[in-house]
Every structure is written in C-alpha cells, then in structure tokens.
Design an enzyme around this catalytic site. Structure first.
Site, PDB file in Angstrom:
ATOM      1  N   ASP A   1       0.873  -1.768   4.806  1.00 35.46           N
ATOM      2  CA  ASP A   1       0.455  -0.552   5.510  1.00 35.46           C
ATOM      3  C   ASP A   1      -0.898  -0.105   4.944  1.00 35.46           C
ATOM      4  O   ASP A   1      -0.979   0.874   4.204  1.00 35.46           O
ATOM      5  CB  ASP A   1       1.533   0.534   5.312  1.00 35.46           C
TER       6      ASP A   1
ATOM      7  N   ASP B   1      -4.089  -4.235  -6.279  1.00 32.79           N
ATOM      8  CA  ASP B   1      -4.397  -4.581  -4.894  1.00 32.79           C
ATOM      9  C   ASP B   1      -3.167  -5.236  -4.278  1.00 32.79           C
ATOM     10  O   ASP B   1      -2.750  -6.314  -4.692  1.00 32.79           O
ATOM     11  CB  ASP B   1      -5.588  -5.539  -4.869  1.00 32.79           C
ATOM     12  N   GLY B   2      -2.602  -4.593  -3.291  1.00 31.33           N
ATOM     13  CA  GLY B   2      -1.391  -5.111  -2.667  1.00 31.33           C
ATOM     14  C   GLY B   2      -1.584  -6.430  -1.969  1.00 31.33           C
ATOM     15  O   GLY B   2      -0.647  -7.240  -1.870  1.00 31.33           O
TER      16      GLY B   2
ATOM     17  N   GLU C   1      -0.127   0.270  -5.422  1.00 34.94           N
ATOM     18  CA  GLU C   1      -1.074   1.251  -4.901  1.00 34.94           C
ATOM     19  C   GLU C   1      -2.369   1.118  -5.689  1.00 34.94           C
ATOM     20  O   GLU C   1      -2.368   1.207  -6.917  1.00 34.94           O
ATOM     21  CB  GLU C   1      -0.528   2.680  -5.024  1.00 34.94           C
TER      22      GLU C   1
ATOM     23  N   HIS D   1       0.873  -1.183   0.000  1.00 33.07           N
ATOM     24  CA  HIS D   1       0.000   0.000   0.000  1.00 33.07           C
ATOM     25  C   HIS D   1       0.907   1.229   0.000  1.00 33.07           C
ATOM     26  O   HIS D   1       1.066   1.908   1.010  1.00 33.07           O
ATOM     27  CB  HIS D   1      -0.920  -0.002   1.220  1.00 33.07           C
TER      28      HIS D   1
END
Length: 286
Positions: free
Chosen positions: A170, A149-150, A124, A41
């Site tokens: 994060d 999508d992380g 991100e 993120h």
C-alpha cells in the site's frame, strides 16, 4: 517522504482496502496452517480521527463515518466484520463514548486477526511514522516492526518458511516512478513466491501508468476492484482507486462482489464499484 496517512485514515480508499484485508485474513486463517503476513507500507498503525490531520480533510466523515452509522440489518457479512474490527480497536484504544475516535490502520487489523504461531512483519520507511508504529506495538512480541523499505522486504523475506503468505503493498505514491517500482517489486515477489496472496492498492489519477501496471500481471490469477467517487469529487481530491488481489482465496471474490456495491451505495450519488478478472494466459517470463 512527506506522506501521512492520518489525513486520509478512514476515507473511501480505506473502506475498499480494509474491507478486503479483513476478508482475506479471515479466509487465509481458516486453514489450520501457519500464515506469514507482510505489510510493506504500514504507516503509524492507528489514527486519531479527532486529531488535526483527520479534521483538516474531513475524509473520515465521508467514509468510515457514514458506514459506522449504518444499521447492521441487511449489511453484507464482510462489511459487518470489518466494522466490528474498527469498533473493537476504538473501544480498546480510544476514549469511551459512542463516537468513533480512533481508526485502525492495516497493522492493527492484521494483528487482530493473527493466531498463535502466525508471523507478522510491518515495514515503514518514514522515521516519524515508524516510531509511532513501534510505540503502537511496544511489548507485543507477535509483531515485528521494521523501519525499512517495504519493497526491499518483498525480495528479502519471500518465500517465507510458512509457505503461506499475505503480502499487503500500500505505497504512498509520492514518487513519479511509483508504478514502475511497484511493478518490479511485484515481479520479484511472484518470482520468489508465486503462490502467495498479494493485495496491492493503487490510486487512479492517470490511466496510462495504471494500465501498464495491470498489463504486467498478464497471466497471473488476480481480481482487480475499483471504487469510483464520481465526477462530484472536488478538484485535487482523489476520486478513484483500485485494489488488485493476486491469488485470492476461495470465496473472496464472491464476498467482495456483495460488499463493495453495498458500500458504494452509502457513500453518495454516483459512487460505483467495478470488478475486473483478467483472462489467464501463459505466465510472464522472469
């Protein structure tokens, strides 16, 4: 998704996670072996502390603004290295002058620590933030930026070919089920790559989901660190957060036990750090 880290860049939560991040990177790159770093993120990469978002909250002034003004004499080494990285970024990308103008997000701190041959992927999901991140690293072949999508990247990219990795998770914690999604992602990561180093930030607003997440790590070697601003925090503001580091490298805990109390002492009365090292047991079943 509506979260913008520009409102919170350089706040007390960043002091915790970025001091730890810089120390993890230093220790993990000390070995003469290639390292893969995944930032799930990543945000925008760098932030304007003179911009409208940072000025609206004033969180940077109460965080990095206080630390950067401290004399270096007697400062813990881990804090000094973190502040040096912040100032190096500001000198390179901010306007000239003694005031801190720009703050490096985790992607910039990671990039500064990379060696030739190391690999870095920054994810991100938010389209506007991802575009800013791509612009931040335009032309830099050492950084791969993905608008994705992380959490999915944890499953997709582990285990790495390097067999050594630091995974920073994060999340924005906008969704009500964020802790559940986070727990599943961490379990996936550990199943696929149990020896990786994972640094996971989380806010503490309700103890129940936090406790559930930490219970899911039973049997995993980790260090849980928290920074608590205390009861004087204005209503509606985040007052406490934590960072769990799974498989921390040797001497990391020692460095953080020196750094965090020093940071807390300079953020105001009532601010306190806590450390928790869960007892090891049998590893959880997949």
């Amino acid at each position: 998704m509506n979260y913008r880290h520009g409102f919170h860049a350089g706040n007390f939560a960043d002091l915790l996670k970025h001091t730890a991040l810089c120390e993890l990177l230093r220790l993990l790159t000390a070995k003469d072996k290639k390292l893969f770093v995944l930032d799930t993120h990543a945000g925008a990469g760098g932030y304007d502390l003179a911009g409208s978002q940072a000025r609206r909250t004033g969180e940077a002034e109460a965080g990095i603004g206080r630390l950067i003004a401290e004399p270096r004499t007697g400062m813990p080494d881990a804090v000094a290295r973190y502040l040096a990285a912040v100032q190096a970024y500001d000198r390179k990308f901010g306007p000239a002058g003694g005031t801190l103008h720009r703050y490096p997000g985790s992607p910039r701190l990671i990039r500064a620590a990379l060696r030739p041959g190391d690999r870095f992927i920054a994810c991100e999901r938010h389209p506007e933030e991802a575009l800013k991140l791509k612009r931040e690293f335009a032309g830099d072949r050492a950084v791969e930026v993905r608008q994705s999508d992380g959490y999915h990247a944890v499953k997709e990219l582990l285990p790495p070919v390097e067999r050594r990795a630091l995974v920073l998770i994060d999340p924005p914690f906008e969704a009500n089920d964020e802790f559940e999604v986070l727990t599943r992602a961490v379990r996936h990561g550990l199943r696929r790559f149990a020896t990786g180093c994972y640094a996971i930030w989380y806010p503490i607003k309700d103890e129940a989901p936090v406790a559930g997440f930490l219970e899911s790590l039973a049997g995993v070697k980790c260090l849980d660190m928290r920074l608590d601003l205390g009861p004087r925090t204005p209503e509606g503001k985040l007052a406490m957060c934590g960072l769990v580091v799974i498989n921390p490298p040797w001497k990391f805990e020692e460095a953080m036990r020196e750094a965090l109390p020093w940071i807390a002492a300079r953020l105001g009365d009532g601010v306190r750090p806590t450390f928790r090292v869960p007892a090891l047991a049998a590893a959880p079943q997949a």
